[in-house]
Design a protein around this motif. Structure first.
Motif, PDB file in Angstrom:
ATOM      1  N   VAL A  41     -13.228  -3.054   2.266  1.00  0.00           N
ATOM      2  CA  VAL A  41     -13.331  -2.238   3.465  1.00  0.00           C
ATOM      3  C   VAL A  41     -11.946  -2.190   4.101  1.00  0.00           C
ATOM      4  O   VAL A  41     -11.382  -3.231   4.463  1.00  0.00           O
ATOM      5  CB  VAL A  41     -14.363  -2.810   4.459  1.00  0.00           C
ATOM      6  CG1 VAL A  41     -14.413  -1.945   5.723  1.00  0.00           C
ATOM      7  CG2 VAL A  41     -15.747  -2.869   3.819  1.00  0.00           C
ATOM      8  N   GLY A  42     -11.407  -0.971   4.241  1.00  0.00           N
ATOM      9  CA  GLY A  42     -10.077  -0.805   4.806  1.00  0.00           C
ATOM     10  C   GLY A  42      -9.097  -0.304   3.772  1.00  0.00           C
ATOM     11  O   GLY A  42      -8.745  -1.040   2.848  1.00  0.00           O
ATOM     12  N   VAL A  43      -8.683   0.964   3.884  1.00  0.00           N
ATOM     13  CA  VAL A  43      -7.732   1.532   2.917  1.00  0.00           C
ATOM     14  C   VAL A  43      -6.548   2.157   3.667  1.00  0.00           C
ATOM     15  O   VAL A  43      -6.038   3.215   3.303  1.00  0.00           O
ATOM     16  CB  VAL A  43      -8.406   2.577   1.994  1.00  0.00           C
ATOM     17  CG1 VAL A  43      -9.356   1.902   1.041  1.00  0.00           C
ATOM     18  CG2 VAL A  43      -9.136   3.651   2.802  1.00  0.00           C
ATOM     19  N   GLY A  44      -6.106   1.465   4.734  1.00  0.00           N
ATOM     20  CA  GLY A  44      -4.906   1.881   5.447  1.00  0.00           C
ATOM     21  C   GLY A  44      -3.677   1.412   4.697  1.00  0.00           C
ATOM     22  O   GLY A  44      -3.678   1.307   3.468  1.00  0.00           O
ATOM     23  N   ASN A  45      -2.621   1.078   5.442  1.00  0.00           N
ATOM     24  CA  ASN A  45      -1.365   0.672   4.797  1.00  0.00           C
ATOM     25  C   ASN A  45      -1.557  -0.504   3.844  1.00  0.00           C
ATOM     26  O   ASN A  45      -1.162  -0.474   2.682  1.00  0.00           O
ATOM     27  CB  ASN A  45      -0.319   0.300   5.856  1.00  0.00           C
ATOM     28  CG  ASN A  45       0.211   1.520   6.587  1.00  0.00           C
ATOM     29  OD1 ASN A  45       0.117   2.633   6.080  1.00  0.00           O
ATOM     30  ND2 ASN A  45       0.755   1.306   7.776  1.00  0.00           N
ATOM     31  N   VAL A  46      -2.194  -1.568   4.345  1.00  0.00           N
ATOM     32  CA  VAL A  46      -2.379  -2.769   3.522  1.00  0.00           C
ATOM     33  C   VAL A  46      -3.390  -2.502   2.410  1.00  0.00           C
ATOM     34  O   VAL A  46      -3.190  -2.901   1.257  1.00  0.00           O
ATOM     35  CB  VAL A  46      -2.821  -3.959   4.400  1.00  0.00           C
ATOM     36  CG1 VAL A  46      -3.105  -5.178   3.532  1.00  0.00           C
ATOM     37  CG2 VAL A  46      -1.742  -4.287   5.427  1.00  0.00           C
ATOM     38  N   GLY A  47      -4.485  -1.830   2.759  1.00  0.00           N
ATOM     39  CA  GLY A  47      -5.508  -1.552   1.760  1.00  0.00           C
ATOM     40  C   GLY A  47      -4.976  -0.738   0.596  1.00  0.00           C
ATOM     41  O   GLY A  47      -5.301  -1.004  -0.568  1.00  0.00           O
ATOM     42  N   ARG A  48      -4.166   0.269   0.879  1.00  0.00           N
ATOM     43  CA  ARG A  48      -3.585   1.087  -0.190  1.00  0.00           C
ATOM     44  C   ARG A  48      -2.672   0.250  -1.087  1.00  0.00           C
ATOM     45  O   ARG A  48      -2.694   0.378  -2.313  1.00  0.00           O
ATOM     46  CB  ARG A  48      -2.788   2.251   0.398  1.00  0.00           C
ATOM     47  CG  ARG A  48      -3.660   3.358   0.963  1.00  0.00           C
ATOM     48  CD  ARG A  48      -2.827   4.441   1.644  1.00  0.00           C
ATOM     49  NE  ARG A  48      -3.706   5.504   2.089  1.00  0.00           N
ATOM     50  CZ  ARG A  48      -4.108   6.535   1.341  1.00  0.00           C
ATOM     51  NH1 ARG A  48      -3.675   6.626   0.092  1.00  0.00           N
ATOM     52  NH2 ARG A  48      -4.905   7.460   1.817  1.00  0.00           N
ATOM     53  N   LYS A  49      -1.853  -0.587  -0.443  1.00  0.00           N
ATOM     54  CA  LYS A  49      -0.971  -1.449  -1.240  1.00  0.00           C
ATOM     55  C   LYS A  49      -1.790  -2.396  -2.114  1.00  0.00           C
ATOM     56  O   LYS A  49      -1.452  -2.643  -3.275  1.00  0.00           O
ATOM     57  CB  LYS A  49      -0.053  -2.255  -0.318  1.00  0.00           C
ATOM     58  CG  LYS A  49       0.952  -1.415   0.460  1.00  0.00           C
ATOM     59  CD  LYS A  49       1.987  -0.780  -0.450  1.00  0.00           C
ATOM     60  CE  LYS A  49       3.059  -0.055   0.370  1.00  0.00           C
ATOM     61  NZ  LYS A  49       4.071   0.601  -0.500  1.00  0.00           N
ATOM     62  N   LEU A  50      -2.878  -2.922  -1.554  1.00  0.00           N
ATOM     63  CA  LEU A  50      -3.735  -3.823  -2.330  1.00  0.00           C
ATOM     64  C   LEU A  50      -4.317  -3.115  -3.540  1.00  0.00           C
ATOM     65  O   LEU A  50      -4.303  -3.645  -4.656  1.00  0.00           O
ATOM     66  CB  LEU A  50      -4.857  -4.363  -1.437  1.00  0.00           C
ATOM     67  CG  LEU A  50      -5.919  -5.206  -2.140  1.00  0.00           C
ATOM     68  CD1 LEU A  50      -5.307  -6.469  -2.742  1.00  0.00           C
ATOM     69  CD2 LEU A  50      -7.033  -5.571  -1.169  1.00  0.00           C
ATOM     70  N   LEU A  51      -4.820  -1.894  -3.353  1.00  0.00           N
ATOM     71  CA  LEU A  51      -5.399  -1.148  -4.471  1.00  0.00           C
ATOM     72  C   LEU A  51      -4.346  -0.861  -5.533  1.00  0.00           C
ATOM     73  O   LEU A  51      -4.629  -0.926  -6.739  1.00  0.00           O
ATOM     74  CB  LEU A  51      -6.024   0.147  -3.967  1.00  0.00           C
ATOM     75  CG  LEU A  51      -7.332  -0.039  -3.185  1.00  0.00           C
ATOM     76  CD1 LEU A  51      -7.712   1.237  -2.452  1.00  0.00           C
ATOM     77  CD2 LEU A  51      -8.459  -0.462  -4.115  1.00  0.00           C
ATOM     78  N   GLY A  52      -3.136  -0.557  -5.095  1.00  0.00           N
ATOM     79  CA  GLY A  52      -2.055  -0.344  -6.063  1.00  0.00           C
ATOM     80  C   GLY A  52      -1.753  -1.601  -6.859  1.00  0.00           C
ATOM     81  O   GLY A  52      -1.534  -1.550  -8.079  1.00  0.00           O
ATOM     82  N   GLN A  53      -1.747  -2.756  -6.185  1.00  0.00           N
ATOM     83  CA  GLN A  53      -1.491  -4.021  -6.879  1.00  0.00           C
ATOM     84  C   GLN A  53      -2.621  -4.365  -7.849  1.00  0.00           C
ATOM     85  O   GLN A  53      -2.375  -4.846  -8.962  1.00  0.00           O
ATOM     86  CB  GLN A  53      -1.296  -5.134  -5.856  1.00  0.00           C
ATOM     87  CG  GLN A  53      -0.022  -4.991  -5.031  1.00  0.00           C
ATOM     88  CD  GLN A  53       0.058  -5.978  -3.879  1.00  0.00           C
ATOM     89  OE1 GLN A  53      -0.743  -6.906  -3.793  1.00  0.00           O
ATOM     90  NE2 GLN A  53       1.025  -5.786  -2.988  1.00  0.00           N
ATOM     91  N   LEU A  54      -3.859  -4.107  -7.430  1.00  0.00           N
ATOM     92  CA  LEU A  54      -5.002  -4.379  -8.306  1.00  0.00           C
ATOM     93  C   LEU A  54      -4.933  -3.499  -9.551  1.00  0.00           C
ATOM     94  O   LEU A  54      -5.177  -3.967 -10.671  1.00  0.00           O
ATOM     95  CB  LEU A  54      -6.312  -4.127  -7.565  1.00  0.00           C
ATOM     96  CG  LEU A  54      -6.633  -5.052  -6.393  1.00  0.00           C
ATOM     97  CD1 LEU A  54      -7.944  -4.637  -5.734  1.00  0.00           C
ATOM     98  CD2 LEU A  54      -6.721  -6.500  -6.851  1.00  0.00           C
ATOM     99  N   GLN A  55      -4.615  -2.233  -9.353  1.00  0.00           N
ATOM    100  CA  GLN A  55      -4.514  -1.323 -10.493  1.00  0.00           C
ATOM    101  C   GLN A  55      -3.426  -1.782 -11.456  1.00  0.00           C
ATOM    102  O   GLN A  55      -3.614  -1.818 -12.674  1.00  0.00           O
ATOM    103  CB  GLN A  55      -4.224   0.089 -10.001  1.00  0.00           C
ATOM    104  CG  GLN A  55      -4.105   1.122 -11.134  1.00  0.00           C
ATOM    105  CD  GLN A  55      -3.688   2.479 -10.618  1.00  0.00           C
ATOM    106  OE1 GLN A  55      -3.199   2.594  -9.496  1.00  0.00           O
ATOM    107  NE2 GLN A  55      -3.866   3.507 -11.416  1.00  0.00           N
ATOM    108  N   GLN A  56      -2.291  -2.158 -10.900  1.00  0.00           N
ATOM    109  CA  GLN A  56      -1.158  -2.588 -11.727  1.00  0.00           C
ATOM    110  C   GLN A  56      -1.490  -3.846 -12.532  1.00  0.00           C
ATOM    111  O   GLN A  56      -1.044  -3.992 -13.678  1.00  0.00           O
ATOM    112  CB  GLN A  56       0.036  -2.846 -10.821  1.00  0.00           C
ATOM    113  CG  GLN A  56       1.261  -3.411 -11.537  1.00  0.00           C
ATOM    114  CD  GLN A  56       2.346  -3.777 -10.548  1.00  0.00           C
ATOM    115  OE1 GLN A  56       2.576  -3.065  -9.571  1.00  0.00           O
ATOM    116  NE2 GLN A  56       3.015  -4.907 -10.788  1.00  0.00           N
TER     117      GLN A  56
END
Length: 822
Positions: A479-494
């Motif tokens: 829950v939460g896809v702002g600045n931190v959430g987007r960075k987290l999703l990018g790191q998870l994908q990577q």
């Protein structure tokens, strides 16, 4: 158990899916003809798939006075007539069509009688159900006849002799063995076709061998004929380590012992009817389970001594639809005969006992039975113990419904310590409550009674623990896809491939939510397209999302809160209570009333899950982790001094009076260092939360109101909304310039300092000199100085970047990994 003498006889049994239609029967006959090239073959045939259920339903409708039974009879007739047309050339169909019509006319006559009487006895039901196997086996024989293949069709009712226990008749093996041997020996044909499931008593009345009894028929013929092997042909390639409908990565079992196969089939492995194994086991006849639709597959060979494998557990199975009967009372203690009376009462009502467990104190005994038998069992037991119940020596029988058994099976378990520990640990970490436990004296089986709603999760968790050494699946809800959430999703994908290859973790993001909507996919979201999926998602109602997380009941679930919202933090308790781990970047919960903070920590312990919030203090810096390590190793924190706001440190390191203070704050917000509302940072509220959390983690009972917060902002800056805040910052530029100039004139630097000392905590702006540990702090860095019993003179220092979307996301990711590796 004996080893059979050499034989040139095979028994092949084909299940309902194998003979579901004409096309499938042609597959069956290819297999039969191939086997008949080498051996004499007995072919045992089930009813066409679904026909037995249709026959039962027709009888029940007729008994209930529902004329709709005729529709079912018409459906049954049509299926068999269609099969004739698929199997036999038009010129030769007449005899087979007539035979089907004749059987269906008999069926109609029986159902008409049932309809007229309004009664369906067990004897009549057996007669009705026999038509399925009679019709299917005669279809097979008709095809052989049409192709000129030498064969013989035998009515199993003339060969298998039983008692008159209709529905589950018991076989008279001495008579049956002789009848079968004489019959097969009298015919020179290489192929003998017989209907499965059906038999007859001494008077010639039709009986059946129980649902799934065609497998048992195969075993009866194999033992009577001393066959070289029995093959059970079905629609799967043998027994599996778990039900493939529940476990995607279930694996075939190539070799298994008779005892293991018996345990698995008893506990719900439906590929094999449990009574099948006993006769062939005692006769030492190998049993192979094969796939009609993939005949080249090896299948499963059930044998005396299967080859050893590295797996201590051979398979996992389950039985649903159970009720636990609990008999309790002090009057049982030390009094012999209670168990005997309990089981005799159940036996009189023909209630089958599936599992038994008794406390060592003899104060209680629990028995698992089928849910359909539960009320009869309650009545029988309460009547048996009426005197003890009336005198309060016993409580009335208590029923727990909606239960299931999940069982681990394997001969090697008895030689390997720790199997039970791994089972309980795996289930416990996933919130699967065990209501009862039983282990056989042979130690081939460990059975647990759990809620039926937890079966899929439990079997997947155990399969992962005992078979899937390749990886562990983690299901993540963010829950939460702002600045931190987007960075987290990018790191998870990577990192997804790295985690799978190096750490054997398959990380799946199952749900994503922002403040307006959410998207959920039980199979995992594609992190390349998450934005498009979320844009098309459902309106977010947090309670609905939490309920869906509960309903999915996925193993190794982790809820990640990358917001600053109080309503999201309010969901933690409901998640932790279902053993869903919580990773919180959000500081609201841990800085809320102490009672709530303590409750969340307690829930995590009680339900054996993780509540992790390292990023609440210092972003990705190991501040809370270091503090916990100190305490766990026996150290005591005396005081703490810290700069805990990357925002404020960035601001005061960049403000030099040449640019307006408001402009520097705006830069900090634009670069992602501030909270969504910068006033939380500049008012000291965010820093106060952080020192509060550290004090609580150090073991201090403290509330937010206990922290002395010396504000440096003029009160007017905190009124209104965020745009008004920036206007007031600009209007009070002289105030900020004065603070800066005073510190500079004294050779000092401005730092917003949080401190804890002797149970007191405070936050506020300080001007620190060159000799101070905080003087050289640069950029957006945070620092925490721990003064403890061990670090009394020189503090333990944790220092580094304490703000920014990238580092905060990395800290959340690290907590997620900690939750995953528990």
């Amino acid at each position: 158990m004996r080893v059979p003498t050499p034989s040139f006889m095979q028994v092949l049994k084909f299940g309902g899916t194998s003979v579901a239609n004409g096309a499938n029967i042609l597959r069956v006959l290819d297999i039969v003809l191939e086997a008949a090239r080498q051996d004499t073959v007995v072919v045992v045939v089930s009813a066409l798939g679904g026909i037995t259920d249709a026959l039962m339903a027709a009888g029940q409708r007729a008994a209930a006075g529902q004329a709709a039974y005729q529709e079912l009879l018409l459906h049954i007739e049509q299926r068999h007539l269609e099969a004739v047309k698929e199997l036999i050339p038009v010129a030769s169909q007449s005899a087979a069509l007539s035979q089907v019509k004749r059987r269906c006319n008999e069926l109609e006559a029986i159902c008409s009688s049932v309809f007229a009487l309004g009664e369906l006895s067990a004897r009549t039901l057996d007669r009705l159900m026999s038509f399925g196997e009679l019709l299917s086996s005669q279809l097979v024989a008709a095809r052989l006849q049409a192709t000129g293949t030498a064969h013989a069709w035998h009515d199993s009712r003339a060969l298998i002799r039983t008692n008159s226990r209709f529905g589950a008749a018991e076989v008279d093996f001495a008579t049956t063995n002789q009848l079968i041997r004489d019959c097969v020996a009298a015919g020179p044909q290489a192929i003998h076709v017989v209907p499965g499931f059906i038999a007859a008593d001494a008077a010639g009345t039709t009986t059946t061998l129980g649902r799934g009894g065609s497998d048992y028929s195969g075993a009866i013929f194999a033992v009577a004929l001393q066959a070289s092997r029995l093959e059970i042909w079905t629609d799967v390639s043998g027994m599996m380590t778990a039900d493939p409908r529940l476990v995607r990565h279930a694996q075939p079992i190539a070799h298994i012992s008779y005892q293991e196969a018996m345990e698995l089939s008893h506990f719900g492995a439906k590929v094999l009817y449990p009574p099948t194994i006993q006769p062939v086991m005692h006769a030492g006849i190998p049993l192979r389970i094969k796939n009609t639709f993939a005949p080249a597959d090896y299948g499963t060979l059930v044998e005396v001594a299967p080859p050893r494998t590295r797996d201590t557990v051979r398979g996992i199975s389950s039985i649903g639809g159970l009720t636990l009967l609990n008999l309790e009372g002090s009057g049982m203690v030390g009094v012999p005969g209670f168990s005997k009376r309990l089981f005799e009462a159940l036996a009189r009502e023909r209630v089958n006992v599936i599992l038994i467990t008794q406390s060592s104190s003899e104060h209680s005994i629990s028995v698992a039975v089928g849910a359909a038998d539960a009320e009869r069992a309650r009545t029988a037991v309460d009547e048996e113990f009426a005197h003890e119940i009336s005198t309060r020596r016993l409580e009335p029988l208590r029923l727990e419904t909606g239960l299931a058994i999940v069982a681990l099976v394997g001969e090697s378990m008895k030689n390997h310590p720790g199997i039970s520990g791994r089972l309980f640990s795996a289930l416990g970490h996933n919130g699967v409550n065990i209501r009862a436990i039983a282990q056989g004296s042979s130690e081939k089986n460990i059975s647990t009674v759990i809620q039926a709603s937890d079966v899929k999760k439990a079997i997947n968790v155990l399969h992962e623990a005992f078979f899937e050494v390749e990886y562990k699946q983690i299901n993540v809800f963010i829950v939460g896809v702002g600045n931190v959430g987007r960075k987290l999703l990018g790191q998870l994908q990577q990192q997804q491939r790295y985690l799978l290859d190096k750490l054997q973790l398959q990380l799946r993001v199952v749900a994503l939510a922002n403040s307006r909507q959410y998207v959920l996919d039980p199979n995992g979201l594609d992190l390349n397209t998450w934005e498009d999926r979320l844009a098309q998602g459902q309106e977010l109602q947090l309670n609905d999302l939490v309920e869906q997380i509960h309903a999915l009941n996925l193993r190794n679930s982790v809820f990640v809160d990358v917001t600053a919202a109080a309503e999201v933090a309010d969901c933690y308790a409901a998640l932790l209570a279902k053993s869903v781990a919580v990773v919180a970047c959000n500081k609201v919960a841990c800085a809320s009333a102490y009672q709530n903070y303590a409750r969340l920590k307690s829930l995590a312990r009680e339900f054996n899950t993780s509540f992790l919030f390292e990023t609440n203090v210092g972003a990705a810096l190991p501040v809370i982790g270091t503090l916990n390590d100190l305490l766990r190793s026996g150290d005591v924190v005396q005081r703490m001094e810290a700069v805990l706001s990357g925002t404020l440190n960035f601001v005061f390191n960049h403000y030099d009076g040449r640019r307006p203070f408001a402009e520097v704050v705006r830069q900090a917000q634009d670069e992602g260092y501030t909270e969504p509302d910068p006033r939380l940072d500049l008012s000291g509220t965010d820093v106060a939360r952080k020192i509060l959390i550290l004090a609580r983690e150090a073991g201090v009972t403290m509330e937010m109101a206990d922290i002395d917060n010396t504000a440096f902002l003029p009160a007017a800056c905190l009124a209104g909304d965020v745009p008004a805040f920036y206007e007031q910052l600009a209007a009070h530029e002289s105030h900020f310039r004065q603070l800066y100039d005073a510190a500079t004139a004294a050779g000092r630097k401005l730092r917003f300092v949080a401190s804890y000392n002797d149970g007191q905590a405070a936050v506020g702006l300080q001007a620190v000199g060159p000799d101070h540990d905080l003087y050289q702090l640069k950029g957006k860095d945070n620092v925490v100085l721990f003064y403890t019993n061990r670090y009394a003179e020189q503090p333990l220092v944790v220092k580094g970047a304490g703000a920014g979307a990238d580092v905060t996301a990395a800290g959340v990711f690290a907590d997620l990994m900690r939750a995953a590796r528990v």
